[in-house]
Motif scaffolding. Sequence first.
Motif, PDB file in Angstrom:
ATOM      1  N   CYS A 228       0.836  -1.200   0.000  1.00  0.00           N
ATOM      2  CA  CYS A 228       0.000   0.000   0.000  1.00  0.00           C
ATOM      3  C   CYS A 228       0.876   1.257   0.000  1.00  0.00           C
ATOM      4  O   CYS A 228       0.675   2.183  -0.784  1.00  0.00           O
ATOM      5  N   GLU A 229       1.833   1.265   0.924  1.00  0.00           N
ATOM      6  CA  GLU A 229       2.608   2.490   1.136  1.00  0.00           C
ATOM      7  C   GLU A 229       3.688   2.700   0.082  1.00  0.00           C
ATOM      8  O   GLU A 229       4.179   3.815  -0.082  1.00  0.00           O
ATOM      9  N   THR A 230       4.065   1.635  -0.649  1.00  0.00           N
ATOM     10  CA  THR A 230       4.984   1.806  -1.782  1.00  0.00           C
ATOM     11  C   THR A 230       4.318   2.748  -2.784  1.00  0.00           C
ATOM     12  O   THR A 230       4.961   3.604  -3.377  1.00  0.00           O
ATOM     13  N   CYS A 231       3.012   2.589  -2.966  1.00  0.00           N
ATOM     14  CA  CYS A 231       2.262   3.397  -3.932  1.00  0.00           C
ATOM     15  C   CYS A 231       1.632   4.639  -3.307  1.00  0.00           C
ATOM     16  O   CYS A 231       1.613   5.690  -3.927  1.00  0.00           O
ATOM     17  N   HIS A 232       1.101   4.506  -2.091  1.00  0.00           N
ATOM     18  CA  HIS A 232       0.331   5.615  -1.491  1.00  0.00           C
ATOM     19  C   HIS A 232       1.138   6.480  -0.530  1.00  0.00           C
ATOM     20  O   HIS A 232       0.616   7.451   0.002  1.00  0.00           O
ATOM     21  N   GLY A 233       2.412   6.118  -0.289  1.00  0.00           N
ATOM     22  CA  GLY A 233       3.252   6.887   0.622  1.00  0.00           C
ATOM     23  C   GLY A 233       3.152   6.369   2.060  1.00  0.00           C
ATOM     24  O   GLY A 233       2.139   5.774   2.442  1.00  0.00           O
ATOM     25  N   GLY A 234       4.202   6.596   2.827  1.00  0.00           N
ATOM     26  CA  GLY A 234       4.247   6.142   4.216  1.00  0.00           C
ATOM     27  C   GLY A 234       3.083   6.703   5.020  1.00  0.00           C
ATOM     28  O   GLY A 234       2.763   7.883   4.926  1.00  0.00           O
ATOM     29  N   GLY A 235       2.455   5.856   5.831  1.00  0.00           N
ATOM     30  CA  GLY A 235       1.188   6.211   6.485  1.00  0.00           C
ATOM     31  C   GLY A 235       1.300   6.892   7.840  1.00  0.00           C
ATOM     32  O   GLY A 235       0.279   7.241   8.441  1.00  0.00           O
ATOM     33  N   GLN A 236       2.520   7.111   8.302  1.00  0.00           N
ATOM     34  CA  GLN A 236       2.708   7.628   9.663  1.00  0.00           C
ATOM     35  C   GLN A 236       1.800   8.814  10.003  1.00  0.00           C
ATOM     36  O   GLN A 236       1.175   8.848  11.053  1.00  0.00           O
ATOM     37  N   TYR A 237       1.725   9.786   9.107  1.00  0.00           N
ATOM     38  CA  TYR A 237       0.967  11.013   9.432  1.00  0.00           C
ATOM     39  C   TYR A 237      -0.459  11.016   8.897  1.00  0.00           C
ATOM     40  O   TYR A 237      -1.337  11.641   9.484  1.00  0.00           O
ATOM     41  N   TYR A 238      -0.721  10.315   7.766  1.00  0.00           N
ATOM     42  CA  TYR A 238      -2.070  10.409   7.205  1.00  0.00           C
ATOM     43  C   TYR A 238      -3.034   9.340   7.696  1.00  0.00           C
ATOM     44  O   TYR A 238      -4.237   9.486   7.536  1.00  0.00           O
ATOM     45  N   SER A 239      -2.528   8.237   8.305  1.00  0.00           N
ATOM     46  CA  SER A 239      -3.465   7.147   8.572  1.00  0.00           C
ATOM     47  C   SER A 239      -4.382   7.303   9.789  1.00  0.00           C
ATOM     48  O   SER A 239      -5.376   6.588   9.867  1.00  0.00           O
ATOM     49  N   PRO A 240      -4.116   8.214  10.729  1.00  0.00           N
ATOM     50  CA  PRO A 240      -5.145   8.394  11.765  1.00  0.00           C
ATOM     51  C   PRO A 240      -6.492   8.770  11.134  1.00  0.00           C
ATOM     52  O   PRO A 240      -6.520   9.550  10.176  1.00  0.00           O
ATOM     53  N   GLY A 241      -7.576   8.206  11.660  1.00  0.00           N
ATOM     54  CA  GLY A 241      -8.900   8.382  11.061  1.00  0.00           C
ATOM     55  C   GLY A 241      -9.282   9.835  10.810  1.00  0.00           C
ATOM     56  O   GLY A 241      -9.821  10.171   9.757  1.00  0.00           O
ATOM     57  N   TYR A 242      -8.980  10.719  11.759  1.00  0.00           N
ATOM     58  CA  TYR A 242      -9.400  12.123  11.612  1.00  0.00           C
ATOM     59  C   TYR A 242      -8.654  12.818  10.489  1.00  0.00           C
ATOM     60  O   TYR A 242      -9.124  13.801   9.940  1.00  0.00           O
ATOM     61  N   VAL A 243      -7.460  12.311  10.140  1.00  0.00           N
ATOM     62  CA  VAL A 243      -6.731  12.876   8.997  1.00  0.00           C
ATOM     63  C   VAL A 243      -7.277  12.285   7.699  1.00  0.00           C
ATOM     64  O   VAL A 243      -7.554  12.998   6.735  1.00  0.00           O
ATOM     65  N   MET A 244      -7.472  10.954   7.692  1.00  0.00           N
ATOM     66  CA  MET A 244      -7.944  10.254   6.488  1.00  0.00           C
ATOM     67  C   MET A 244      -9.268  10.837   5.990  1.00  0.00           C
ATOM     68  O   MET A 244      -9.505  10.901   4.795  1.00  0.00           O
ATOM     69  N   LYS A 245     -10.129  11.248   6.918  1.00  0.00           N
ATOM     70  CA  LYS A 245     -11.446  11.762   6.528  1.00  0.00           C
ATOM     71  C   LYS A 245     -11.335  13.096   5.812  1.00  0.00           C
ATOM     72  O   LYS A 245     -12.276  13.535   5.162  1.00  0.00           O
ATOM     73  N   ASP A 246     -10.192  13.758   5.960  1.00  0.00           N
ATOM     74  CA  ASP A 246      -9.973  15.058   5.328  1.00  0.00           C
ATOM     75  C   ASP A 246      -9.005  14.845   4.152  1.00  0.00           C
ATOM     76  O   ASP A 246      -7.791  14.795   4.332  1.00  0.00           O
ATOM     77  N   ALA A 247      -9.585  14.693   2.955  1.00  0.00           N
ATOM     78  CA  ALA A 247      -8.796  14.307   1.778  1.00  0.00           C
ATOM     79  C   ALA A 247      -7.620  15.261   1.540  1.00  0.00           C
ATOM     80  O   ALA A 247      -6.531  14.832   1.163  1.00  0.00           O
ATOM     81  N   GLU A 248      -7.858  16.537   1.788  1.00  0.00           N
ATOM     82  CA  GLU A 248      -6.806  17.523   1.531  1.00  0.00           C
ATOM     83  C   GLU A 248      -5.668  17.418   2.546  1.00  0.00           C
ATOM     84  O   GLU A 248      -4.497  17.415   2.186  1.00  0.00           O
TER      85      GLU A 248
END
Length: 168
Positions: A85-105
Amino acid sequence: MRARGSWLLSFALALALSLSGAAVAADFLGPESCKGCHPAAYEAWMQSKHARAGDSLSETQQKDARCLSCHSPDQASQGVSHVTCETCHGGGQYYSPGYVMKDAELARLVGLVDPSEKACRNCHDASSPSLKPFNFVESLKAIDHWSPERTGKSARAENASPEPAKKK
Ligand code: HEC
Ligand code: HEC
Ligand code: HEC
Ligand code: HEC
């Protein structure tokens, strides 16, 4: 208000990063970390050759950086094998918390990547063994994990009632 505090932290981070123009060097959390919230995408990915790309290499080849660069590019730096997933979508450290994921920008500001044709071609190029030239449209269909994901999403939206859901 812990959630709000961490949201502000991400926002400050996003702002600092966008002002400095730096790319986000985020740690990888591994595909299992995405599975809980994206089970359909995870299952589809598991069926793809990307999920086993490192296994195509012999034991000796698994130590060869030339082969790993496409078959398991994040193994040495992040300890995550195969094309994940992260090879293509980038390392998830900062974006994967739910409250961040819900905000596409916000998610994109802190490292979520929309994989492009160019990204595929980093690996699917003239030096990969395929006899057929890389066809982006056809290849995308072959790794589709977003259709099941979107079906799940619309089902979730339809089931969402204005009343808080009762605990089972
Ligand atoms: C805590 C739950 C959670 C985790 C963990 C999570 N996601 Fe998400 N993700 C979401 C939510 C919620 C959305 C918003 C769309 C939706 O409702 O499905 C989303 C959206 C996305 C999108 C689409 C973004 C867009 O705007 O089109 C991608 C791509 C994505 N996630 C990838 C990942 C990857 C890769 C991981 C693992 C590193 C991951 N997510 C981990 C909850 C999560
Ligand atoms: C080989 C690269 C690649 C890998 C590996 C990969 N993805 Fe994707 N993913 C894509 C591409 C490309 C798209 C966008 C497709 C489109 O919109 O046409 C996408 C779209 C998505 C979406 C968006 C769905 C929506 O609602 O629009 C989610 C969520 C997602 N991926 C999660 C994951 C998760 C979770 C994993 C690992 C289990 C994963 N991806 C592995 C390339 C990849
Ligand atoms: C980090 C390198 C890398 C990236 C980026 C990548 N791939 Fe791959 N892909 C591979 C490798 C390696 C294999 C072969 C896996 C194996 O069988 O060992 C593969 C296999 C495939 C296959 C199966 C081919 C077959 O012969 O069955 C498809 C389809 C595919 N990739 C599509 C894509 C698409 C579409 C993208 C971009 C969204 C993409 N890949 C991005 C490395 C990559
Ligand atoms: C530039 C990226 C790249 C490099 C470097 C690379 N591969 Fe691959 N490899 C691929 C892709 C992409 C595929 C999938 C077939 C295709 O579409 O070309 C593949 C397929 C394979 C397969 C067939 C897997 C199957 O499922 O049938 C083997 C075996 C393999 N590679 C071994 C190696 C070895 C050994 C090395 C190192 C000497 C290596 N590869 C280096 C990209 C690469």
